[in-house]
Design an enzyme around this catalytic site. Structure first.
Site, mmCIF file in Angstrom:
data_model
loop_
_atom_site.group_PDB
_atom_site.id
_atom_site.type_symbol
_atom_site.label_atom_id
_atom_site.label_comp_id
_atom_site.label_asym_id
_atom_site.label_seq_id
_atom_site.Cartn_x
_atom_site.Cartn_y
_atom_site.Cartn_z
ATOM 1 N N ALA A 1 14.039 -9.472 -1.689
ATOM 2 C CA ALA A 1 14.920 -9.289 -3.015
ATOM 3 C C ALA A 1 14.448 -7.973 -3.345
ATOM 4 O O ALA A 1 13.574 -7.226 -3.191
ATOM 5 C CB ALA A 1 14.359 -10.192 -4.116
ATOM 6 N N HIS B 1 0.868 -1.263 -0.009
ATOM 7 C CA HIS B 1 0.170 0.013 -0.054
ATOM 8 C C HIS B 1 0.766 1.221 -0.048
ATOM 9 O O HIS B 1 0.578 2.267 -0.870
ATOM 10 C CB HIS B 1 -1.032 0.044 1.081
ATOM 11 C CG HIS B 1 -1.857 -1.080 1.179
ATOM 12 N ND1 HIS B 1 -3.443 -0.794 1.600
ATOM 13 C CD2 HIS B 1 -1.878 -2.293 0.831
ATOM 14 C CE1 HIS B 1 -3.983 -1.975 1.698
ATOM 15 N NE2 HIS B 1 -3.067 -2.907 1.108
ATOM 16 N N SER C 1 2.906 -6.944 -7.224
ATOM 17 C CA SER C 1 3.565 -7.983 -7.777
ATOM 18 C C SER C 1 3.390 -8.295 -9.265
ATOM 19 O O SER C 1 3.916 -8.634 -10.191
ATOM 20 C CB SER C 1 3.814 -9.427 -6.992
ATOM 21 O OG SER C 1 4.358 -9.084 -5.802
ATOM 22 N N HIS D 1 2.165 -14.940 -5.571
ATOM 23 C CA HIS D 1 1.034 -15.119 -4.690
ATOM 24 C C HIS D 1 -0.192 -14.121 -5.312
ATOM 25 O O HIS D 1 -1.417 -14.005 -4.721
ATOM 26 C CB HIS D 1 1.268 -14.755 -3.240
ATOM 27 C CG HIS D 1 1.465 -13.019 -3.032
ATOM 28 N ND1 HIS D 1 2.424 -12.555 -3.767
ATOM 29 C CD2 HIS D 1 1.017 -12.212 -2.196
ATOM 30 C CE1 HIS D 1 2.403 -11.288 -3.272
ATOM 31 N NE2 HIS D 1 1.556 -10.749 -2.395
ATOM 32 N N GLU E 1 3.695 -5.508 -11.608
ATOM 33 C CA GLU E 1 5.123 -5.371 -12.034
ATOM 34 C C GLU E 1 5.692 -6.541 -13.003
ATOM 35 O O GLU E 1 6.530 -6.529 -13.747
ATOM 36 C CB GLU E 1 6.157 -5.792 -10.494
ATOM 37 C CG GLU E 1 6.013 -4.255 -9.803
ATOM 38 C CD GLU E 1 6.510 -4.799 -8.214
ATOM 39 O OE1 GLU E 1 6.830 -5.744 -7.806
ATOM 40 O OE2 GLU E 1 6.072 -3.826 -7.462
ATOM 41 N N ASP F 1 -6.058 5.613 1.999
ATOM 42 C CA ASP F 1 -6.097 4.095 1.456
ATOM 43 C C ASP F 1 -7.540 3.591 1.354
ATOM 44 O O ASP F 1 -8.339 3.865 2.368
ATOM 45 C CB ASP F 1 -5.321 3.232 2.712
ATOM 46 C CG ASP F 1 -4.923 1.931 2.421
ATOM 47 O OD1 ASP F 1 -5.901 1.133 1.918
ATOM 48 O OD2 ASP F 1 -3.743 1.444 2.626
ATOM 49 N N ASP G 1 -7.808 -10.409 -2.122
ATOM 50 C CA ASP G 1 -7.826 -10.049 -3.566
ATOM 51 C C ASP G 1 -7.103 -10.829 -4.458
ATOM 52 O O ASP G 1 -7.130 -11.079 -5.749
ATOM 53 C CB ASP G 1 -7.518 -8.554 -3.850
ATOM 54 C CG ASP G 1 -6.030 -8.230 -3.449
ATOM 55 O OD1 ASP G 1 -6.067 -8.375 -2.207
ATOM 56 O OD2 ASP G 1 -5.038 -7.795 -4.193
ATOM 57 N N GLN G 2 -6.222 -11.521 -3.903
ATOM 58 C CA GLN G 2 -5.135 -12.483 -4.723
ATOM 59 C C GLN G 2 -5.698 -13.443 -5.320
ATOM 60 O O GLN G 2 -5.591 -13.955 -6.482
ATOM 61 C CB GLN G 2 -3.983 -13.225 -3.770
ATOM 62 C CG GLN G 2 -2.887 -12.172 -3.032
ATOM 63 C CD GLN G 2 -2.554 -12.716 -1.604
ATOM 64 O OE1 GLN G 2 -2.518 -13.718 -1.457
ATOM 65 N NE2 GLN G 2 -2.190 -11.498 -0.779
#
Ligand code: UDP
Length: 458
Positions: free
Chosen positions: A345, A26, A367, A362, A370, A122, A386-387
């Site tokens: 990383a 976030h 991610s 996940h 990206e 948020d 939400d994944q």
């Protein structure tokens, strides 16, 4: 004059106040948005918690203002689930956020009243949306998940009335009307959480958005979610600004705000590998798996024969507290230098590295974006919330990913890894991922410009 207004006492910058919950996924997009608003001439103040506080030295142009919250353990403990954290953070931040915003409006440290155009808060923080509205400050909700996931949240009361929630075993494969391509098993859920509590949280967010918010800002882009964005605008009768992918909109990107120290040594390790030969494995900053699943992941990677870079984050195995998870006995001998294991990383640099072939993720929204932006296909292992939604879009809407397996078991893991790295499906997914990468890089800053015009009109 963009971003400025004439006042009795001279020209003063209009100011946007931003507030994010203290999660990596976030804070990152919120700080990028802050930098983009600042670059367009607006004054920017970031209100923040003391927990996981951003580093002001990395964001020289932005003013920071702590809200001085007191957090209960369940807001921060690696052993409390995401719903516990969200409920505890909303409760604990409401009064300190209101006090900090009121103080800013009175002039805060600056000595004169601030011309606050709006608060961008948020999108999971219903407490801050309500508090801003009570102080007469127009609020915008910043969604750091996908438009599809936000639609799923808004649909929860309807889905509950229609009997899709609580999720039932015999309905798992049923498509969900008006949320295609989602099936019942892809709906937002947090395993082990009480349905009433989850629905209560979702309702608080949806109610606050409907009652207190003037617009929605979403870190997504039209080419992948045009229809979801249009539906959100229709359903809420609010403007929705698809300003993403936020991290691509910079000529010189601001420093990453990383809550953990990235291990840059892994980039040198990647340099020693041929193009498109390494699998990158990371489940983000919050997700946990149990020890059994962790071992299946390890042995599945070992059995695939593929070189891999694996982020085994401290705290990522449930019940093990803040410790880095120990690797299974005999694992390191088995992989004989074929894998590199790090605690954290520099993910964006890793995904941009030519040695990376695929990403076992996940499906956290950052991610996923990206990965899309680097044209890297994915193996999906959604863990919560939400994944689930994003994983379904990755595999069935955009066709750039493969499930790691319904049950996490070393044999299926190895098979899925081999397929995404070297199989025909993997090659097709890579081609589609490359096309999405092109579309992402063509996403312009026109939504940001519209957002700034909207903010100045408030
Ligand atoms: N990240 C990173 N290094 C890691 C793992 C994650 O820099 O080893 C970053 C990643 O690039 C992303 C963020 O942490 O920007 C994670 O956000 P996401 O929405 O993907 O997942 P969350 O952590 O919120 O579940």
């Amino acid at each position: 004059m963009a971003g400025r207004e004439q006042h009795g006492d001279g020209v003063r910058r209009r100011r946007v106040v931003l507030f994010s919950l203290p999660f990596q996924g976030h804070l990152n997009p919120m700080l990028k948005l802050a930098a983009l608003l600042r670059a367009r001439g607006l004054g920017v103040t970031v209100l923040h918690t003391g927990f996981n506080a951003p580093d002001p030295a990395r964001h020289a142009e932005v003013d920071f203002f702590p809200i001085h919250e007191t957090l209960p353990d369940e807001a921060t403990s690696p052993d409390s689930d995401i719903l516990r954290k969200l409920l505890a953070l909303n409760a604990a931040c409401e009064a300190p956020f209101r006090a900090a915003l009121a103080s800013l409006l009175r002039g805060g440290g600056s000595g004169h009243r601030q011309d606050v155009a709006c608060a961008v808060v948020d999108g999971q923080c219903y407490a801050a949306m309500g508090a801003a509205a009570q102080l007469g400050v127009p609020a915008l909700a910043l969604r750091t998940d996908s438009a599809a996931a936000f639609r799923n949240m808004l649909a929860c009361p309807r889905l509950r009335d229609a009997g899709y929630i609580p999720i039932k075993e015999e309905q798992l494969d049923e498509p969900v009307p008006d949320l295609e391509p989602l099936r019942v098993q892809d709906l937002i859920r947090v395993d082990g959480c009480d349905t009433d509590e989850l629905c209560g949280f979702v309702a608080s967010v949806a109610d606050a958005v409907r009652a207190s918010v003037s617009g929605i800002v979403i870190n997504t882009f039209e080419a992948i979610e045009a229809s979801e964005l249009a539906k959100i605008q229709r359903e809420l009768s609010l403007p929705a600004f698809a300003v993403g992918p936020l991290h691509l909109l910079f000529q010189t990107p601001p420093a990453e705000q990383s809550l953990h120290e990235p291990d840059h040594g892994c980039l040198a390790w990647l340099d020693a590998h041929p193009p498109r030969s390494v699998l990158y494995v990371s489940l983000g900053s919050l997700a946990c798996v149990d020890r059994g699943a962790f071992e299946e992941m390890a042995w599945g990677l070992a059995g695939s024969g593929v070189p891999f870079l694996w982020v085994a984050r401290p705290g990522s195995v449930s019940g093990a507290g803040d410790e880095a998870p120990p690797l299974p006995d005999g694992f390191e001998e088995e992989i004989r230098g074929r894998g590199k294991i790090v605690k954290w990383a520099p993910q964006r640099e890793v995904l941009a590295h030519e040695a990376i072939c695929a990403f076992w993720t996940h499906c956290g929204w950052n991610s996923t974006l990206e990965s899309i932006c680097e044209g890297v296909p994915m193996l999906v292992q959604p863990c919560f919330a939400d994944q689930m939604v994003t994983a379904r879009y990755v595999t069935h809407e955009w066709g750039v990913g493969l499930e790691v397996g319904e049950v996490l078991e070393r044999g299926t893991v190895s098979k899925a890894v081999t397929e995404v790295m070297a199989g025909e499906d993997g090659a097709q997914m890579r081609e589609r991922a490359h096309r999405l990468q092109m579309q992402a890089s063509a996403a312009t800053s026109s939504a940001m410009d519209s957002l700034v015009r909207f903010i100045l009109s408030l």
